[in-house]
Scaffold this active site. Structure first.
Site, PDB file in Angstrom:
ATOM      1  N   CYS A 142      24.281 -21.038 -29.531  1.00  0.00           N
ATOM      2  CA  CYS A 142      25.514 -20.619 -28.852  1.00  0.00           C
ATOM      3  C   CYS A 142      26.479 -21.784 -28.635  1.00  0.00           C
ATOM      4  O   CYS A 142      27.681 -21.650 -28.839  1.00  0.00           O
ATOM      5  CB  CYS A 142      25.199 -19.880 -27.552  1.00  0.00           C
ATOM      6  SG  CYS A 142      24.192 -20.782 -26.383  1.00  0.00           S
ATOM      7  N   ASN A 163      28.157 -16.422 -24.500  1.00  0.00           N
ATOM      8  CA  ASN A 163      27.018 -16.961 -25.247  1.00  0.00           C
ATOM      9  C   ASN A 163      26.084 -15.893 -25.806  1.00  0.00           C
ATOM     10  O   ASN A 163      25.418 -16.110 -26.811  1.00  0.00           O
ATOM     11  CB  ASN A 163      26.208 -17.937 -24.380  1.00  0.00           C
ATOM     12  CG  ASN A 163      25.712 -17.298 -23.098  1.00  0.00           C
ATOM     13  OD1 ASN A 163      26.514 -16.810 -22.307  1.00  0.00           O
ATOM     14  ND2 ASN A 163      24.421 -17.267 -22.887  1.00  0.00           N
ATOM     15  N   SER A 209      12.767  -7.774 -26.001  1.00  0.00           N
ATOM     16  CA  SER A 209      12.809  -7.642 -24.535  1.00  0.00           C
ATOM     17  C   SER A 209      13.604  -8.747 -23.863  1.00  0.00           C
ATOM     18  O   SER A 209      13.844  -8.686 -22.664  1.00  0.00           O
ATOM     19  CB  SER A 209      11.384  -7.627 -23.980  1.00  0.00           C
ATOM     20  OG  SER A 209      10.789  -8.898 -24.152  1.00  0.00           O
ATOM     21  N   GLY A 210      14.028  -9.739 -24.623  1.00  0.00           N
ATOM     22  CA  GLY A 210      14.797 -10.835 -24.034  1.00  0.00           C
ATOM     23  C   GLY A 210      16.278 -10.500 -23.946  1.00  0.00           C
ATOM     24  O   GLY A 210      16.708  -9.397 -24.270  1.00  0.00           O
ATOM     25  N   TYR A 211      17.051 -11.471 -23.513  1.00  0.00           N
ATOM     26  CA  TYR A 211      18.478 -11.219 -23.328  1.00  0.00           C
ATOM     27  C   TYR A 211      19.192 -11.015 -24.659  1.00  0.00           C
ATOM     28  O   TYR A 211      20.095 -10.175 -24.764  1.00  0.00           O
ATOM     29  CB  TYR A 211      19.125 -12.362 -22.549  1.00  0.00           C
ATOM     30  CG  TYR A 211      18.697 -12.431 -21.103  1.00  0.00           C
ATOM     31  CD1 TYR A 211      18.258 -11.294 -20.428  1.00  0.00           C
ATOM     32  CD2 TYR A 211      18.744 -13.621 -20.398  1.00  0.00           C
ATOM     33  CE1 TYR A 211      17.874 -11.353 -19.102  1.00  0.00           C
ATOM     34  CE2 TYR A 211      18.364 -13.686 -19.055  1.00  0.00           C
ATOM     35  CZ  TYR A 211      17.930 -12.549 -18.420  1.00  0.00           C
ATOM     36  OH  TYR A 211      17.560 -12.610 -17.102  1.00  0.00           O
TER      37      TYR A 211
END
Lengths: 347, 347, 347, 347
Positions: free
Chosen positions: D146, D314, D9-11
């Site tokens: 990143c 990123n 559910s995160g980026y």
């Protein structure tokens, strides 16, 4: 003169402090915050570093003062107002709780009963341009909502002079992110909020109630609809108000003459209708930090449509600056004291 | 199949190239630019580095091809169109010159005589959702304006089914900066353009003409007004369309059922009406790079107002992506070929 | 006292006007602009509407005055300076032409011969914090470059007290778009400039010359390298300065004590080294409109690295505000006159 | 081939889904989220609407699959990794937990004991450009940070060929807001985060550890310092790397020849060193959505300084795209499968 602020850690409180700490006629006595009690006021307001050594106190430690600003969340103000009235003879409330005079209207728009409905009529609605004389003698003033005040200022000359149809008004508001305050939420998380054009309140906006109440002073039966869209901006509101002319044949020049007379002595209203330059209409970008409301209009080429535009900094003319203007009136100070910042360009 | 592009150094040209260089059914033969002739096409389009070794050619060196995209400034296209017709049997024009069918209407809105008025009726107006069958057999297609297409797509189901009053439509458009193209000007100088909420066309917007022309197909006599405001965004348009319901008593659910049926087979239309989440209404931010048009609506709590919202990427569904969709139809390719990018989040 | 401005239509001129029109000790007599001659000064400076009815004049119409600000493009100032010297006994030049004392250094960095090299030594370099006494008695002051002044202010206490190695200094500057002035260019076209992190001057930055000249006063042989990156911001500079400690074992507290003493009486320098809050380091965002330079530092956990950070508003402490501070010193006004704006938060 | 995602559910999870749902060789079987279990995956990832009807499941409901992506917060991954190893023979972990091979180094930088230190050496560090062969046969891959990957890619050719001093490397990183994930906080509240140039990690950045570990493969003893600054951007990183040449007399052309050979077969590395155009150096703005790493360099005019610049998105080359590239290698798919998006311009 000593003033204090109840609830001074939010954006409205910070802006009040910015203006009051450099105001020539007042001293800031106390600023309350439950969350930051004991901490320097510059912690949540980093622009105030070096201007003051004040620290936040708890609300229960509030001392008597000459004028009290109340900047609490909606609903909190009505619960505690009678208490603040024992601390100060003059109060300016920045929240929504005391803006509407009729408790029924409150219930309709806010969905709850007003718990201090008896106090409602003791508050003057704090728009100096409309209610200057009442504010001068008021003990209690309720600061208007930020979308409300820019809409009211943009519309009142047109309504008062019967230029537009009072019940055919659509306010399309473009809003910065500071209007929602400093409480974090998924909707204001930077990756989600940056660059949006978010229809956050396309219908049912509560500020319609106070706009209608204020403008119906001039002309009973004003009816407005609001659609609010969040755009990439921290400070500022632009309202694009879609209206209809009563007389389709009136010229822009005739309109301009009428509203120019109406607004010409207002220290913080600026009519913007330029033929050249990049800033030919009201623009919130260059109003950041100022107490100015810019107003403009254009007549559609076909039909009877008149587009009225209004711009403010939501935290200054939309909240704290307007409250200081009200304070100046209540206390007999020159109306513009402490509000002379011209704004920046470019910015 | 070989395609070429006349005027490929601008933003529309760059976006066409992005889509066509990765399109499985076509090869890009030539791309013209007077200013960049001889230079790599990746010079003004840095995202295309490594995708192609093509260089710009002069327009006079154009060779016959199967389909030609013309992306010239308004007015230039009409002067040269008859020449391009000798190079290709199929042409998609991205400018304004061939969108209106009536030369009188052109004169009214653009203030000049149309110099190729005899060609006007040979162009199909390139909105696949409205004119799919005509586009399939067309030789010449005129791509719609970006504000026009998002407004047309947002409105047509409501107009077609008689849900809203056809002559009481106000389009409040919020625009990104790429819509003005890559020509520099004081108004788009970053310090002046960044962070604005600029009323750049509050009245008199020319796209009204093509919106009225397209929607009057379904219901003669459509009349729209547009107010356009530039906001901080490079790509994207949101239109907030203020309309009035024919039947004040219709429910949102009833409306939803009608428009859902209308749009359900459209590959690039997405109805957005969510009860939860941060993206409950159409949002241009997450449509960047996609060919999708998001459409939503809300009924006002009082009265007969219906707010319709539509969002697109002005350079994709608003220009180049929609042109590729038209090309797919004209050439018999699957309609979505090369247009599958889903968009980014967050962005 | 009467002041005039040569070249007042640019961003530096506008910012000077903002400060001077509200300055209690001076009157603005004339403002020149070849391009805007005869037009109101609020045309390019919309934030000044209502503050003045002045119009731009041509440079050839300049009258004698008490102090003259010269805000011309690089190269133009040296050509005309001897003429301005006949109009005013005191001159503050905001461009690059009179910052370097040695014409050879000018040639090295600017690639041209200096056409008024005899005047160079008559100018005091306008950094009040370093050259206050000289400025007080100066007739001619050269305002520093915006990246130069923030770097000099951030470094001088560290250099003066021998804390860091004078020849191992790397300045990584993050810049807003207003620093390039109001002349349009493809690089500042909004769609191209918005959201960039553009390495616009990774090496060879000319401000190195004036930084080395100024800091070598304290310690001969200072050598600096600059890499400048444009970021999404209109006003502001942050410099992240990578340095090496002379004594790896010195603690942050020891450093803090030394620089605190050095900066403590400076009215416009603010040391920022917070343990809590969101603004724990220098931040240009909240300095917009102020004359403040924020300075902070952090010692790397390993090795001898010290990171020094400095932030200013490039148009205020970086240009116009600093020039007004110099004027205040030259004219015997209190140093902070007209420079009291605290900045906004949030913004 | 079936893949599943733990923590989707995160980026990073959303970006993985964007790439995998359109990947020609894999099917997404399950995506877990404790918070969103039962809800459509498009709720937190609105760009995926219409691409899938998948809903989130709880982690405990995970089924066997062919390859598992783990996108959990730091610390959570090490606690649960042995469990995931029973569900899938191939795992790609996107967090920090399995990047360092030495548990001592973990303790030094993260301040806690590693609770699965025996597993550390089973993970290959997922930088295809450095460890392609190992990744092809790996069962377990740890995706790099990143900032780490862009720094490693920008530096390795220079280190490998002995061009720069291995222990005099300063990485000045400019970061977008998405790097901190989708968890709200005061620091990412839009009014506070918008427009900042915030020194959020001037010293002590943990990614130094993995950069040193990776580059020391080529040349033992690499030592780097990082200063990270948050700028106004959602996606993207630019690193400006300040280095010193071993041989001061080497020319830019000689350097270019060496690194060109090194990078020329890399599908996702693009050397940017243009003489004209607006994008003459690496620029994260135009890499949004792409898996590309742009690398450039400039030699200082004086002394031995070499400035190396690197840019990525990123969330793509910095996280999810690079993980898909690793998956392609592990599974024998063409390395670029699903990663062909060219990026947008303007944007």
């Amino acid at each position: 003169m000593n003033i204090s602020i109840i609830g001074g850690s939010g954006y409205a409180g910070g802006e009040l402090l910015r203006l009051l700490l450099q105001h020539s006629e007042v001293d800031v006595l106390q600023v309350t915050s439950q969350r930051f009690a004991g901490m320097p006021i510059s912690l949540p307001h980093p622009n105030l570093r070096g201007l003051t050594s004040l620290r936040f106190t708890k609300a229960e430690e509030i001392k008597p003062c000459d004028l009290l600003f109340v900047a609490l969340p909606n609903g909190k103000s009505m619960e505690t107002m009678s208490k603040w009235m024992t601390s100060s003879k003059m109060i300016i409330d920045l929240g929504a709780d005391f803006r509407l005079r009729n408790p029924e209207t409150w219930r309709t728009w806010y969905g709850t009963d007003h718990t201090s409905s008896d106090l409602l009529i003791r508050f003057v609605y704090g728009v100096p341009e409309l209610f200057r004389e009442q504010i001068k003698t008021a003990h209690y003033v309720a600061g208007p909502g930020c979308e409300a005040i820019v809409s009211i200022l943009s519309l009142y000359a047109f309504i008062k002079h019967g230029l537009i149809k009072k019940d055919r008004i659509i306010i399309d508001a473009k809003m910065g992110s500071s209007g929602t305050g400093n409480k974090v939420s998924p909707a204001t998380h930077h990756p989600e909020r940056a660059g949006v054009v978010r229809s956050y309140k396309p219908v049912g906006h509560r500020h319609a109630a106070e706009i209608e109440q204020a403008l119906s002073h001039f002309y009973p039966g004003v009816f407005v609809n609001i659609s609010a869209t969040a755009v990439e901006m921290v400070r500022g509101i632009l309202v694009t108000i879609h209206t209809e002319l009563e007389d389709e044949n009136i010229t822009e020049k005739e309109i301009w003459k009428i509203i120019r007379v109406e607004y010409k002595d207002e220290p913080f209203i600026r009519i913007i209708k330029q033929k050249q330059g990049l800033y030919r209409f009201p623009e919130p970008k260059i109003l950041q930090g100022t107490n100015i409301c810019e107003i403009g209009f254009e007549k559609e080429l076909r039909g009877n449509r008149l587009v009225i535009m209004g711009a403010i900094d939501n935290l200054v003319k939309g909240t704290a600056g307007n409250a200081v203007q009200c304070m100046n009136l209540m206390c007999g100070f020159p109306e513009g004291t402490g509000l002379g910042f011209s704004g920046l360009h470019p910015v």
